[in-house]
Design an enzyme around this catalytic site. Structure first.
Site, short mmCIF file in Angstrom:
data_model
loop_
_atom_site.label_atom_id
_atom_site.label_comp_id
_atom_site.label_asym_id
_atom_site.label_seq_id
_atom_site.Cartn_x
_atom_site.Cartn_y
_atom_site.Cartn_z
N HIS A 72 0.83 -1.20 0.00
CA HIS A 72 0.00 0.00 0.00
C HIS A 72 0.87 1.25 0.00
O HIS A 72 1.67 1.44 0.91
CB HIS A 72 -0.92 0.01 1.23
CG HIS A 72 -2.10 -0.91 1.11
ND1 HIS A 72 -3.21 -0.80 1.89
CD2 HIS A 72 -2.34 -1.94 0.27
CE1 HIS A 72 -4.10 -1.72 1.55
NE2 HIS A 72 -3.58 -2.44 0.56
N TYR A 200 -9.52 5.46 7.09
CA TYR A 200 -9.68 5.91 8.47
C TYR A 200 -10.80 6.95 8.45
O TYR A 200 -10.62 8.04 7.92
CB TYR A 200 -8.40 6.56 9.00
CG TYR A 200 -7.26 5.61 9.22
CD1 TYR A 200 -6.49 5.14 8.15
CD2 TYR A 200 -6.93 5.16 10.50
CE1 TYR A 200 -5.44 4.26 8.34
CE2 TYR A 200 -5.87 4.28 10.70
CZ TYR A 200 -5.14 3.83 9.62
OH TYR A 200 -4.10 2.96 9.82
N PRO A 290 -4.05 0.95 18.91
CA PRO A 290 -3.81 0.33 17.58
C PRO A 290 -3.97 1.28 16.40
O PRO A 290 -3.64 0.92 15.28
CB PRO A 290 -4.86 -0.78 17.53
CG PRO A 290 -5.93 -0.35 18.46
CD PRO A 290 -5.25 0.41 19.55
N LYS A 294 1.34 0.37 15.25
CA LYS A 294 2.77 0.40 15.57
C LYS A 294 3.25 -0.81 16.36
O LYS A 294 4.46 -1.02 16.48
CB LYS A 294 3.10 1.68 16.36
CG LYS A 294 2.98 2.95 15.55
CD LYS A 294 3.96 2.94 14.38
CE LYS A 294 3.73 4.08 13.42
NZ LYS A 294 4.35 3.81 12.12
N TYR A 382 3.92 7.09 9.58
CA TYR A 382 3.04 5.93 9.33
C TYR A 382 3.82 4.79 8.66
O TYR A 382 3.73 3.64 9.09
CB TYR A 382 1.88 6.37 8.44
CG TYR A 382 0.76 5.34 8.33
CD1 TYR A 382 0.82 4.31 7.40
CD2 TYR A 382 -0.37 5.42 9.15
CE1 TYR A 382 -0.20 3.37 7.29
CE2 TYR A 382 -1.40 4.50 9.04
CZ TYR A 382 -1.30 3.48 8.10
OH TYR A 382 -2.32 2.55 8.00
#
Ligand code: APR
Ligand code: PHB
Length: 388
Positions: A72, A200, A290, A294, A382
């Site tokens: 991704h 998200y 979560p 990580k 990220y």
């Protein structure tokens, strides 16, 4: 039994540490209190940072991940139904790999067995002793027999509920923690993902995350009350809420529910991460909400530091990195803690918040998705900051 490094816990931290030590010619024994079947089917998160995916490949455990994992190069931030893509390739030219943690565990277990290194399952009554001596010991029972491993070092990779952190003397560990006033209701379903990349989604109804394990298996999360009872959530109610929190941005196709559960949200760090010859790594030392995915990546970073320190001790007879282990890990741990907290406070609805707070959050999300600088800040954390 006698070994150089005794490892307690066969999760990502313990298994990766054993592999790294094997490649350095350092002996280890892993002991695990659950069965192999249990740890290989424990549904957890499934997002691997760029450097961590490269690490798995470099240590010879990445073949299946490269075949089956999904690369991704971006994610979507939903703001009440409007999607905004964060383009990792443009911003930082790095990506993440979507590949279930239990698949990583299966691959690491297979590698350990192929290496021929001892890996004992279903141990019981584990205790650690003589931690400040040069011969710390692990005592436990296995197949009904009392066992003892005399080690040079012990790696506490036994997770948040393990026995290693509590074995620190009273008053030594300083704990830094916060609980969040909500949890995540997570489901695994046989249904196509809402999008080919993660969504998200921030909505007035609360947060939801639309991720996946494959083109036919979805992993979906709903923000819920921190003390929610999963029995209050029928499949129909879960799907209904997931449709609503997508805000019309995409069409969600329902499917067979394979697993559902509720995860509490907490931030937790213990300092220092070592005492005598006991070194904590992974969830035994820290927990992140979560939201930023990580957990496993941080566990890998800890054991990379620990394996380098142990190599220094055995190969160069230099203990400097062992003495500096906690400080070296904690820099990255606190970066991940801040990022995970930041994403959590940005995307979730907090009880007792005011209309001002909601407007501030919407403005924050608007700035994040319209400013290249703000998007790059998210992207570089990220996909994973470079390892020191
Ligand atoms: N003796 C032996 N093994 C133990 C004991 C014990 N007393 N207590 C716990 N364990 C085992 C657990 O069964 C588990 O297999 O230690 C292992 C710890 O693994 P994880 O909890 O997966 O922790 P870690 O390896 O640090 O990986 C962190 O896993 O929990 C997720 O979200 C977390 O993604 C993160 C990752
Ligand atoms: C997951 O795949 O389970 C996952 C992915 C991203 C997150 C959290 C969980 O932020």
């Amino acid at each position: 039994m006698r070994t150089q490094v005794g490892i307690i816990g066969a999760g990502p931290a313990g298994l990766m540490l054993a592999r790294l030590l094997h490649l350095q010619g350092i002996e280890s024994i892993i002991i695990e209190n659950r069965s192999r079947d249990y740890i290989e089917n424990r549904v957890r998160a499934g997002l691997i940072e760029h450097w961590a995916a490269d690490l798995l490949a470099d240590v010879g455990v990445g073949e299946r991940m490269k075949r089956e994992g999904l690369l991704h190069w971006g994610i979507n931030i939903g703001i009440n139904g409007d999607l905004h893509r964060i383009d990792f390739q443009k911003l930082v030219n790095k990506r993440v790999t979507i590949y279930g943690q239990q698949e990583v565990v299966k691959d690491l277990v297979a590698r350990r067995l192929a290496d021929g290194g001892p890996l004992l399952f279903e141990v019981d009554g584990v205790g650690v002793h003589d931690l400040t001596s040069e011969r710390p010991k692990i005592r436990f029972t296995h197949e009904g027999r009392a066992q003892e491993i005399e080690c040079d070092f012990i790696a506490g990779c036994d997770g948040f509920h393990g026995i290693c952190r509590p074995s620190f003397p009273e008053g030594v560990p300083k704990v830094f923690e916060r609980d969040y006033p909500f949890g995540w209701l997570g489901i695994l379903t046989e249904s196509p993902p809402a999008d080919h990349e993660l969504i998200y989604s921030y909505t007035d109804r609360g947060f939801a995350l639309y991720t996946m394990r494959s083109p036919t298996i979805s992993r979906l999360y709903l923000q819920c009350d921190h003390d929610e009872d999963i029995d209050n959530w029928s499949d129909a109610r879960i799907w209904d809420e997931l449709h609503k929190r997508l805000g019309g941005a995409r069409k969600l196709v329902e499917g067979t529910m394979l697993q559902k559960g509720i995860t509490p949200m907490r931030s937790f760090v213990v300092e220092p991460m070592q005492h005598g010859r006991l070194f904590l790594a992974g969830d035994s030392a820290h927990i992140v909400p979560p939201t930023g995915a990580k957990g496993m990546n941080l566990a890998f970073a800890d054991v990379m530091m620990l394996s380098r320190a142990l190599e220094g001790f055995y190969k160069a007879k230099n203990s400097d990195k062992l003495g500096g282990y906690s400080a070296a890990c904690l820099r990255r741990v606190w970066y991940a803690q801040r990022f995970s907290w930041w994403m959590t406070q940005l995307m979730h609805s907090f009880p007792h918040e005011t209309p001002f707070d909601r407007r501030r959050q919407i403005s924050d999300l608007g700035y994040l998705t319209s400013s290249e600088a703000a998007s790059r800040m998210l992207a570089e954390q990220y996909v994973g900051l470079p390892l020191d």
